[in-house]
Design a protein around this motif. Sequence first.
Motif, PDB file in Angstrom:
ATOM      1  N   GLY A  20     -85.825   1.577   7.313  1.00  0.00           N
ATOM      2  CA  GLY A  20     -85.246   2.922   7.300  1.00  0.00           C
ATOM      3  C   GLY A  20     -83.894   3.018   7.981  1.00  0.00           C
ATOM      4  O   GLY A  20     -83.221   4.046   7.873  1.00  0.00           O
ATOM      5  N   VAL A  21     -83.458   1.949   8.670  1.00  0.00           N
ATOM      6  CA  VAL A  21     -82.173   2.009   9.383  1.00  0.00           C
ATOM      7  C   VAL A  21     -81.026   1.718   8.395  1.00  0.00           C
ATOM      8  O   VAL A  21     -81.052   0.697   7.695  1.00  0.00           O
ATOM      9  CB  VAL A  21     -82.148   0.962  10.532  1.00  0.00           C
ATOM     10  N   PRO A  22     -80.015   2.590   8.340  1.00  0.00           N
ATOM     11  CA  PRO A  22     -78.864   2.312   7.468  1.00  0.00           C
ATOM     12  C   PRO A  22     -78.203   0.985   7.875  1.00  0.00           C
ATOM     13  O   PRO A  22     -77.931   0.754   9.054  1.00  0.00           O
ATOM     14  CB  PRO A  22     -77.922   3.499   7.735  1.00  0.00           C
ATOM     15  N   THR A  23     -77.967   0.150   6.885  1.00  0.00           N
ATOM     16  CA  THR A  23     -77.605  -1.244   7.171  1.00  0.00           C
ATOM     17  C   THR A  23     -76.610  -1.764   6.142  1.00  0.00           C
ATOM     18  O   THR A  23     -76.698  -1.432   4.958  1.00  0.00           O
ATOM     19  CB  THR A  23     -78.902  -2.117   7.117  1.00  0.00           C
ATOM     20  N   TRP A  24     -75.687  -2.592   6.625  1.00  0.00           N
ATOM     21  CA  TRP A  24     -74.768  -3.300   5.726  1.00  0.00           C
ATOM     22  C   TRP A  24     -75.345  -4.694   5.502  1.00  0.00           C
ATOM     23  O   TRP A  24     -75.647  -5.399   6.461  1.00  0.00           O
ATOM     24  CB  TRP A  24     -73.385  -3.375   6.375  1.00  0.00           C
ATOM     25  N   PHE A  25     -75.523  -5.053   4.234  1.00  0.00           N
ATOM     26  CA  PHE A  25     -76.137  -6.337   3.883  1.00  0.00           C
ATOM     27  C   PHE A  25     -75.089  -7.277   3.310  1.00  0.00           C
ATOM     28  O   PHE A  25     -74.243  -6.854   2.511  1.00  0.00           O
ATOM     29  CB  PHE A  25     -77.212  -6.176   2.795  1.00  0.00           C
ATOM     30  N   ALA A  73     -76.088  -5.041  10.693  1.00  0.00           N
ATOM     31  CA  ALA A  73     -75.734  -5.978   9.622  1.00  0.00           C
ATOM     32  C   ALA A  73     -76.913  -6.923   9.400  1.00  0.00           C
ATOM     33  O   ALA A  73     -77.528  -7.392  10.370  1.00  0.00           O
ATOM     34  CB  ALA A  73     -74.493  -6.777   9.998  1.00  0.00           C
ATOM     35  N   VAL A  74     -77.219  -7.168   8.141  1.00  0.00           N
ATOM     36  CA  VAL A  74     -78.264  -8.142   7.792  1.00  0.00           C
ATOM     37  C   VAL A  74     -77.629  -9.275   7.022  1.00  0.00           C
ATOM     38  O   VAL A  74     -76.934  -9.047   6.018  1.00  0.00           O
ATOM     39  CB  VAL A  74     -79.382  -7.489   6.943  1.00  0.00           C
ATOM     40  N   LEU A  75     -77.862 -10.503   7.499  1.00  0.00           N
ATOM     41  CA  LEU A  75     -77.419 -11.690   6.764  1.00  0.00           C
ATOM     42  C   LEU A  75     -78.652 -12.239   6.064  1.00  0.00           C
ATOM     43  O   LEU A  75     -79.612 -12.651   6.704  1.00  0.00           O
ATOM     44  CB  LEU A  75     -76.825 -12.730   7.719  1.00  0.00           C
ATOM     45  N   ILE A 100     -77.256  -7.742  14.621  1.00  0.00           N
ATOM     46  CA  ILE A 100     -77.408  -8.700  13.514  1.00  0.00           C
ATOM     47  C   ILE A 100     -78.865  -9.118  13.311  1.00  0.00           C
ATOM     48  O   ILE A 100     -79.530  -9.567  14.242  1.00  0.00           O
ATOM     49  CB  ILE A 100     -76.560  -9.960  13.781  1.00  0.00           C
ATOM     50  N   THR A 101     -79.317  -8.950  12.077  1.00  0.00           N
ATOM     51  CA  THR A 101     -80.618  -9.492  11.661  1.00  0.00           C
ATOM     52  C   THR A 101     -80.337 -10.669  10.735  1.00  0.00           C
ATOM     53  O   THR A 101     -79.477 -10.561   9.851  1.00  0.00           O
ATOM     54  CB  THR A 101     -81.434  -8.453  10.856  1.00  0.00           C
ATOM     55  N   CYS A 114     -77.611 -13.714  16.782  1.00  0.00           N
ATOM     56  CA  CYS A 114     -78.659 -12.953  16.091  1.00  0.00           C
ATOM     57  C   CYS A 114     -79.407 -12.066  17.088  1.00  0.00           C
ATOM     58  O   CYS A 114     -79.709 -12.516  18.192  1.00  0.00           O
ATOM     59  CB  CYS A 114     -79.622 -13.949  15.429  1.00  0.00           C
ATOM     60  N   ASP A 115     -79.682 -10.841  16.701  1.00  0.00           N
ATOM     61  CA  ASP A 115     -80.445  -9.920  17.553  1.00  0.00           C
ATOM     62  C   ASP A 115     -81.895  -9.817  17.108  1.00  0.00           C
ATOM     63  O   ASP A 115     -82.786  -9.706  17.931  1.00  0.00           O
ATOM     64  CB  ASP A 115     -79.795  -8.525  17.512  1.00  0.00           C
TER      65      ASP A 115
END
Length: 250
Positions: A20-25, A73-75, A100-101, A114-115
């Motif tokens: 549900g968290v707004p994220t840049w992928f 941000a998700v990588l 960062i995920t 990485c978090d």
Amino acid sequence: MSLLISETFTSLQGEGKLTGVPTWFVRLSGCNLRCTWCDTPYASWDPEGPVRTVAEIVREAVSHREASGVRHAVLTGGEPMLPPAIVPLSRALRDEGFHITIETAGTIVRPVACDLMSLSPKLANSTPIGDPRDPSGAWASRHEQRRLNAQSLRILWHGSPEFARTTDRQCKFVVKGEDDLPEIESVLALLDEGRTDDERTPPSDILLMPEGTTEPTPGARDTVQRICMRTGFRYCTRLHIHLYGDTRGT
Ligand code: SF4
């Protein structure tokens, strides 16, 4: 340094603790595995996309953040740990203040920033036996050899002298049926081998997700919820499928 990028997009995180968290992928293209049910074949079976530099990608993330305020941000991939340039990319995004995920199958270790370490070890149900995309069976055998790398999984999960343990972590399994549970338990035993009781993985860090690229059938949902009730593992939904269906860029 540069990477093959399948796509970048903003959406609500669909899976896991940050659902549900707004994220840049940013989806890296290329994978060392070939899951038969892979939901991003354009980043694994048929890797596509342009080669882009780390600097270019970071510029895009920052300018997007300035416009939208999105700081997560998700990588992801494909397998984002495959190209060495994941290291400068993750570190540059961290320097810019992103949370960062990294979503990885856990077969490769690189000293990334990485978090939230999001491991997704692949069970036997992923092996592409008889898959028409693999007529010689070469990928099925490679996949089987590579899919569980105990040493990499342990380092990514617990940290090591060279790899600091991340602030948060989650381990997701794609479940096809009750028969998957013994293998899940054996992977968790691998992860925690040699650990004290205090260091062992709590069930709340283990997420089970029904297999599929559409809303799960009532039967699949019931199976996973029954296992979760028995074990204390978390049921993991796919919010993006619920909201947008099986659509790219979500
Ligand atoms: S590891 Fe992920 S990207 Fe690679 S084939 Fe499996 S599901 Fe697809």
